[in-house]
Design a protein around this motif. Structure first.
Motif, mmCIF file in Angstrom:
data_model
loop_
_atom_site.group_PDB
_atom_site.id
_atom_site.type_symbol
_atom_site.label_atom_id
_atom_site.label_comp_id
_atom_site.label_asym_id
_atom_site.label_seq_id
_atom_site.Cartn_x
_atom_site.Cartn_y
_atom_site.Cartn_z
ATOM 1 N N ALA A 5 83.499 70.229 46.486
ATOM 2 C CA ALA A 5 84.473 69.167 46.191
ATOM 3 C C ALA A 5 85.629 69.712 45.354
ATOM 4 O O ALA A 5 86.802 69.425 45.627
ATOM 5 N N VAL A 6 85.314 70.526 44.350
ATOM 6 C CA VAL A 6 86.332 71.138 43.493
ATOM 7 C C VAL A 6 87.218 72.078 44.317
ATOM 8 O O VAL A 6 88.453 72.027 44.238
ATOM 9 N N ARG A 7 86.602 72.934 45.124
ATOM 10 C CA ARG A 7 87.351 73.902 45.946
ATOM 11 C C ARG A 7 88.266 73.198 46.939
ATOM 12 O O ARG A 7 89.451 73.533 47.068
ATOM 13 N N GLU A 8 87.726 72.211 47.647
ATOM 14 C CA GLU A 8 88.518 71.507 48.656
ATOM 15 C C GLU A 8 89.706 70.778 48.029
ATOM 16 O O GLU A 8 90.801 70.756 48.600
ATOM 17 N N THR A 9 89.503 70.192 46.862
ATOM 18 C CA THR A 9 90.609 69.510 46.185
ATOM 19 C C THR A 9 91.728 70.497 45.885
ATOM 20 O O THR A 9 92.905 70.212 46.125
ATOM 21 N N HIS A 10 91.376 71.679 45.401
ATOM 22 C CA HIS A 10 92.394 72.685 45.093
ATOM 23 C C HIS A 10 93.081 73.171 46.363
ATOM 24 O O HIS A 10 94.313 73.281 46.407
ATOM 25 N N GLU A 11 92.304 73.469 47.394
ATOM 26 C CA GLU A 11 92.886 73.970 48.648
ATOM 27 C C GLU A 11 93.822 72.953 49.293
ATOM 28 O O GLU A 11 94.873 73.314 49.812
ATOM 29 N N GLU A 12 93.452 71.692 49.257
ATOM 30 C CA GLU A 12 94.230 70.668 49.942
ATOM 31 C C GLU A 12 95.405 70.143 49.125
ATOM 32 O O GLU A 12 96.455 69.826 49.681
ATOM 33 N N THR A 13 95.228 70.040 47.786
ATOM 34 C CA THR A 13 96.236 69.358 46.968
ATOM 35 C C THR A 13 96.836 70.199 45.853
ATOM 36 O O THR A 13 97.759 69.738 45.179
ATOM 37 N N LEU A 46 95.560 70.712 43.045
ATOM 38 C CA LEU A 46 95.032 70.281 41.758
ATOM 39 C C LEU A 46 93.819 71.113 41.357
ATOM 40 O O LEU A 46 92.994 71.456 42.206
ATOM 41 N N ILE A 47 93.730 71.397 40.077
ATOM 42 C CA ILE A 47 92.541 72.034 39.531
ATOM 43 C C ILE A 47 91.721 70.915 38.892
ATOM 44 O O ILE A 47 92.213 70.205 38.000
ATOM 45 N N VAL A 48 90.513 70.729 39.401
ATOM 46 C CA VAL A 48 89.641 69.670 38.893
ATOM 47 C C VAL A 48 88.302 70.262 38.507
ATOM 48 O O VAL A 48 87.948 71.372 38.926
ATOM 49 N N LYS A 49 87.566 69.502 37.709
ATOM 50 C CA LYS A 49 86.181 69.879 37.421
ATOM 51 C C LYS A 49 85.293 68.724 37.835
ATOM 52 O O LYS A 49 85.671 67.539 37.703
ATOM 53 N N ALA A 50 84.120 69.065 38.339
ATOM 54 C CA ALA A 50 83.147 68.049 38.740
ATOM 55 C C ALA A 50 82.565 67.408 37.490
ATOM 56 O O ALA A 50 82.190 68.097 36.546
#
Length: 137
Positions: free
Chosen positions: A54-62, A64-68
């Motif tokens: 989920a974290v990786r896909e968010t970064h690849e697509e948008t 954004l750097i997120v944490k679970a």
């Protein structure tokens, strides 16, 4: 084997990203059935945890750097038949934009009251409960 039989496609991990009172949604270039707007998501890679995916896909697509933060739940998606995992994520850096132009057409930060306009068929109940608690109403 992991969660599935070898002849099935990998599970899909979705990120539920809430920031400044809105939830991040993306519109795919190619709809999956009636799914047009959805959360950043993608297939869990071999050896990868669902939260990490989920974290990786968010970064690849948008971008954004997120944490679970926590897994909200999982189900077999009624429209796609895919095993779906939903993870609440927190923004820790970056600016949201369409980073993967092959997959995404656009993205939006959606207010609580606007969710039915983007997802008229309703959300998975644990995701809806999380957004009910996390978003400004």
């Amino acid at each position: 084997m992991t969660q599935q039989n070898a002849d099935e496609r990998p599970g899909v991990a979705a990120a539920i990203v809430v920031h400044e009172g809105r939830v991040l949604m993306v519109r795919r270039r190619v709809s999956e059935g009636r799914l047009s707007w959805q959360f950043p998501a993608g297939e869990v890679e071999s050896g990868e945890g669902r939260e990490d995916a989920a974290v990786r896909e968010t970064h690849e697509e948008t971008g954004l750097i997120v944490k679970a933060v926590k897994v909200l739940g999982e189900r077999v998606h009624p429209a796609t038949g895919r095993l779906m995992s939903y993870t609440a994520c927190q923004v820790i850096g970056g600016n949201a934009h369409v980073a993967d132009t092959d997959e995404l057409a656009e993205l939006a930060w959606v207010a609580h009251a606007e969710i039915p306009q983007y997802v008229p068929y309703g959300l998975f109940e644990p995701v809806q409960q999380h957004l009910d608690a996390a978003l400004d109403r």
